[in-house]
Design a protein around this motif. Structure first.
Motif, PDB file in Angstrom:
ATOM      1  N   HIS A   1      -0.379   0.648   4.133  1.00  0.00           N
ATOM      2  CA  HIS A   1      -1.540   0.483   3.261  1.00  0.00           C
ATOM      3  C   HIS A   1      -2.356  -0.681   3.791  1.00  0.00           C
ATOM      4  O   HIS A   1      -1.795  -1.744   4.043  1.00  0.00           O
ATOM      5  CB  HIS A   1      -1.111   0.163   1.824  1.00  0.00           C
ATOM      6  N   GLY A   2      -3.651  -0.505   3.937  1.00  0.00           N
ATOM      7  CA  GLY A   2      -4.497  -1.604   4.380  1.00  0.00           C
ATOM      8  C   GLY A   2      -5.493  -1.155   5.423  1.00  0.00           C
ATOM      9  O   GLY A   2      -5.722   0.037   5.627  1.00  0.00           O
ATOM     10  N   GLU A   3      -6.115  -2.148   6.078  1.00  0.00           N
ATOM     11  CA  GLU A   3      -7.089  -1.836   7.131  1.00  0.00           C
ATOM     12  C   GLU A   3      -6.403  -1.141   8.294  1.00  0.00           C
ATOM     13  O   GLU A   3      -5.280  -1.478   8.648  1.00  0.00           O
ATOM     14  CB  GLU A   3      -7.690  -3.145   7.660  1.00  0.00           C
TER      15      GLU A   3
ATOM     16  N   LYS B   1       0.046  -3.787   4.793  1.00  0.00           N
ATOM     17  CA  LYS B   1       1.509  -3.862   4.722  1.00  0.00           C
ATOM     18  C   LYS B   1       2.144  -2.497   4.949  1.00  0.00           C
ATOM     19  O   LYS B   1       1.548  -1.460   4.660  1.00  0.00           O
ATOM     20  CB  LYS B   1       1.941  -4.412   3.359  1.00  0.00           C
ATOM     21  N   PHE B   2       3.333  -2.551   5.476  1.00  0.00           N
ATOM     22  CA  PHE B   2       4.164  -1.357   5.590  1.00  0.00           C
ATOM     23  C   PHE B   2       5.155  -1.379   4.438  1.00  0.00           C
ATOM     24  O   PHE B   2       5.881  -2.352   4.269  1.00  0.00           O
ATOM     25  CB  PHE B   2       4.943  -1.359   6.905  1.00  0.00           C
TER      26      PHE B   2
ATOM     27  N   VAL C   1       6.660  -4.991   4.506  1.00  0.00           N
ATOM     28  CA  VAL C   1       6.430  -5.923   5.599  1.00  0.00           C
ATOM     29  C   VAL C   1       4.922  -6.110   5.712  1.00  0.00           C
ATOM     30  O   VAL C   1       4.177  -5.136   5.842  1.00  0.00           O
ATOM     31  CB  VAL C   1       7.005  -5.376   6.916  1.00  0.00           C
ATOM     32  N   HIS C   2       4.462  -7.353   5.620  1.00  0.00           N
ATOM     33  CA  HIS C   2       3.031  -7.635   5.650  1.00  0.00           C
ATOM     34  C   HIS C   2       2.599  -8.041   7.051  1.00  0.00           C
ATOM     35  O   HIS C   2       3.382  -8.614   7.803  1.00  0.00           O
ATOM     36  CB  HIS C   2       2.695  -8.754   4.659  1.00  0.00           C
TER      37      HIS C   2
END
Lengths: 790, 59
Positions: free
Chosen positions: A514-516, A605-606, A594-595
């Protein structure tokens, strides 16, 4: 990049690829072991089996307690001041190379005079000169070559347990007597009226009598004891007609030879006992390397390091008092509940909950017994003694002292009740009939009925069917504690599953990002950085990511318990916990994540999800037709929606269950008449596993840990559970068929007995014939059944 | 005294001797592990190598 596998242990060479002697090694540890072996001419180790080794683990200071003489005394079985003998359990023993290297320990250290492996039990028994060598050195040597012994609190309390070999003795005696008696009674089978045979008849008969004495009074004593116990508790078990048969055989035969009426039935008597014991032996054989009786003791260490006045001291776990300062090193288990004083605690509670992801704790947090420290050393203060910890208290529950088997009526015993009544009835009627017709024959007929009706074949049906199926299951990695578990499995109507570690897999987890979106160069940097880290999360993340454009980093740092940092080409990346990458922890932490942040700021993050085991839905859909299904989880309800999608709608889902709640849940439903199969994995299921009718522990690695249970199922075979349950039911059918078979033989025998014409030779033919045909029938039938299983 | 008694005595003595041998074998633990010996006996063949008697171990 080409992946090489380690010459020593067979793992993929990734993070620190070492090349030595033209061979690839995955780490320095493996290389060192190879070096030790090659220096000592022991490279034959690698010829016997490919990549047989294990990577030696960091053991600095872990075995210091082995210098303590009182602990040495407990662990050694022999000590005369010059030599000591100790038996160490080594879980890694798995192939012929292991046997070879462990039996050649004397080449590594001449002070070890003898080492002998028991492959079945996975133990090595070493004899060493205690003047020059110590137990601690032996353990360190073993650890150095990758065979770290497993020493637990259990070794400490059980001490030297005696092996019970009485069944083999009894079997030997019965077989010995059987053979000799057969030999001696042979002349009389043919009733040749030859002069010399007539002359020596008494000698032969008294010899047979002598041979039968140890059989009746030693070899068959278990049957008399069991029959007596059965009568005392008003239970007509199978041992009663057997004991009666043996007794009548012996008394009648003895009377016959005293009064010179005939040869007696010594051949049938000894043969009967021999076959019965053979069945017992066949059923008794179990898996020596598995322990089905584990409680917390086999998980806990013997000793722990105590810090007092600034010095470190090894003390026994039972001596821990409230308020003691304890030092827990990396990879050590926390033996008592306590408060973390300092250090980075990263506790793996997988023994307890089945959850493999380590939990972070900061100083002042409460630590529970049973967790394993996974990063660096920590200091903690004990809150109570070992027996009073949250986890260990579960074992004070009564279910752990109960013997499940005693309360269970086996099929054989259920049948024997009617059988015994029928036999006694027939005997009485026949005797009454002959009393009227020809009273001289009455006693003869009465005893003949009891002899011929001795349920040898019935008593053999279950042991051979179940014993054989037990072996077949064992080959399919479904290990049962004993044969009667199969009968109980056949009666199950409700199946309760634990969630974490049972229907989810520990080894595999799924990730989502999730994220960029990361740019290509960032991705390359990410994988290259992860490649350097040995942290379990980095490794599993590295495994799922695409491995392209691996670059050599300019700089790499690992911050224990926080995260990793890597730079390349003016780019830098931080991978780790939210705090570490400079991101405030916003949501409530339900899942492991995991960030990632780069020099350009926070990226995303995963998140790790538990992966459900393969074939879970199919298994549940098959099971739902015949069983009530329940999921009983210790976790929070975050997975409810996911589970509802996967599982049949009528599956009950119950969350937030404490170990004791699980136990009570099962107890409650048993009271309402349910026969419950519990499938679990962690120590938190131990109570439920013990309380249920059958408790199956799922295990990723059967050699390591599983709580006390009735059966251990290898995780890879989880999806086959339904077919195993079905096979158990079929096995019961087979037993019923063979009962029918033996009734047929009994009917023939009874005809001879009731009509008063039972000759010793008829009994001598009928008894072995019925026994052998039952053995053949059940063996063939179960083998056909086994072939259908996967 | 007939010869049959002698023969019987001999046969029984021999049988009992074998029986005692069996009991002693069980007692010594030979029947406790029925797998390892089957592997162990295969090792010697593969070890036939001219060996320099150097079994010094660095510690």
């Amino acid at each position: 990049m080409e992946q090489n596998s380690c010459f020593h242990c067979g793992d993929a060479c990734t993070a620190e690829h070492v090349v030595f002697d033209d061979k690839d090694f995955c780490c320095n540890g493996c290389k060192t072991v190879y070096e030790i072996f090659s220096e000592n001419d022991l490279t034959c180790y690698y010829d016997l089996q490919q990549a047989p080794g294990a990577t030696p683990k960091e053991i600095q200071g872990k075995y210091d307690y082995l210098s303590d003489t009182s602990i040495i005394e407990k662990l050694t079985e022999f000590d005369d001041g010059k030599h000591q003998i100790a038996t160490l359990s080594i879980p890694h023993i798995h192939c012929s190379s292991c046997i070879w290297i462990l039996e050649n320990l004397n080449k590594l250290n001449p002070n070890i005079t003898l080492s002998q492996v028991n492959f079945g039990k996975k133990t090595v028994r070493i004899t060493y000169k205690s003047e020059f060598f110590s137990l601690k050195e032996a353990v360190l040597l073993l650890s150095k070559i990758g065979y770290e012994p497993y020493i637990s609190l259990e070794d400490f309390t059980t001490g030297k347990n005696k092996v019970n070999r009485s069944l083999i003795y009894k079997l030997g005696i019965a077989g010995f007597a059987f053979g000799n008696v057969m030999f001696l009674s042979f002349p009389e089978y043919f009733e040749v009226g030859e002069f010399w045979l007539e002359q020596y008849k008494p000698v032969f008969r008294w010899l047979m009598f002598a041979f039968s004495l140890p059989v009746v009074f030693y070899a068959s004593q278990d049957y008399f004891i069991a029959a007596y116990k059965g009568l005392k508790s008003k239970l007509l078990n199978i041992d009663i007609p057997i004991a009666l048969g043996i007794l009548v055989l012996f008394v009648r035969s003895t009377t016959e030879i005293i009064l010179d009426l005939g040869t007696g039935f010594f051949d049938s008597l000894t043969g009967l006992v021999f076959f019965l014991l053979l069945g017992k032996y066949f059923q008794q054989k179990t898996y020596a390397f598995l322990s089905f009786e584990r409680d917390y003791k086999s998980y806990f260490p013997i000793a722990v390091t105590k810090i007092s006045n600034g010095s470190e001291l090894s003390i026994q776990v039972y001596d821990i008092k409230k308020g003691d300062r304890l030092l827990i090193r990396n990879e050590e288990l926390i033996p008592v509940d306590g408060i973390l004083i300092n250090g980075m605690a990263n506790i793996d509670y997988s023994f307890v909950t089945g959850e493999s992801e380590a939990v972070r704790k900061i100083s002042g947090d409460k630590l529970f017994a049973g967790g394993k420290q996974t990063s660096g050393s920590i200091e903690m203060e004990a809150l109570n003694a070992v027996e009073q910890s949250y986890l260990t208290q579960l074992w004070s529950n009564d279910v752990f002292n109960k013997n499940k088997q005693e309360s269970f009526t086996t099929l054989t015993n259920a049948i024997s009740k009617r059988f015994t009544i029928a036999v006694l009835g027939i005997a009485t009627i026949a005797t009454l009939f002959w009393l009227v017709v020809d009273s001289s024959k009455a006693l003869n007929v009465f005893t003949a009925v009891l002899i011929i009706a001795c349920p040898c074949a019935i008593a053999l049906s279950a042991p051979f069917t179940l014993g054989n199926l037990l072996r077949i299951f064992g080959k399919l990695k479904f290990y049962l504690k004993n044969a009667s578990v199969i009968e109980q499995l056949a009666k199950i109507d409700t199946i309760v599953f634990d969630k974490t570690g049972t229907i989810t897999s520990n080894a595999k987890s799924e990730t989502a990002y999730h994220g960029e979106t990361l740019s290509i160069s960032e991705e390359a940097l990410l994988t290259s950085t992860l490649r350097h880290s040995n942290h379990p999360l980095s490794r599993s993340l590295y495994d799922v990511l695409q491995k392209n454009n691996i670059v050599t980093l300019d700089h790499f740092e690992e911050h224990l318990g926080q995260g990793i940092f890597g730079t390349f080409d003016n780019q830098s990346i931080k991978i780790g916990s939210a705090n570490y990458v400079g991101q405030p922890q916003t949501e409530k932490k339900l899942k492991t994540a995991v960030h990632i942040s780069t020099n350009k700021g926070y990226k995303g993050k995963f998140t790790f999800y538990n992966a459900y085991r393969e074939g879970l839905s199919q298994l549940f859909n098959k099971l739902k037709k015949e069983y009530d299904l329940v999921i009983l989880s210790g976790d929070n309800a975050s997975e409810t929606d996911n589970l509802k999608k996967l599982l049949p709608t009528k599956t009950k889902l119950i969350f937030d269950q404490k170990p004791n709640d699980k136990l009570e849940y099962i107890k409650h439903h048993q009271k309402n008449g349910a026969n419950i199969l519990m499938v679990g994995d962690g120590l938190n299921d131990a109570g439920a596993l013990a309380q249920s009718n059958v408790g199956i522990a799922i295990s990723e690695n059967i050699n390591v840990f599983s709580p006390a249970c009735d059966a251990i199922l290898d995780a890879t075979k989880f999806s086959q559970l339904y077919s195993y349950l079905k096979a158990s039911k079929t096995a019961i059918q087979i037993i019923k068929w063979s009962f029918a078979f033996s009734f047929f033989y009994n009917a023939i025998g009874l005809y001879f007995a009731v009509t008063g014409q039972l000759m010793p030779v008829v009994a001598a033919i009928l008894m072995p014939l019925s026994s052998i045909s039952i053995v053949v029938f059940t063996t063939i039938a179960t083998n056909i059944l086994g072939r259908k299983l996967k | 005294m007939s010869v049959i008694y002698v023969l019987l005595a001999i046969s029984i003595v021999i049988a009992v001797l074998f029986f005692i041998a069996f009991i002693r074998a069980v007692k010594s633990g030979q029947y406790d592990d029925d797998y390892t010996p089957s592997v162990r006996m295969l090792f010697d063949d593969e070890l036939v190598k001219p060996k320099t008697n150097k079994t010094i171990k660095k510690n």
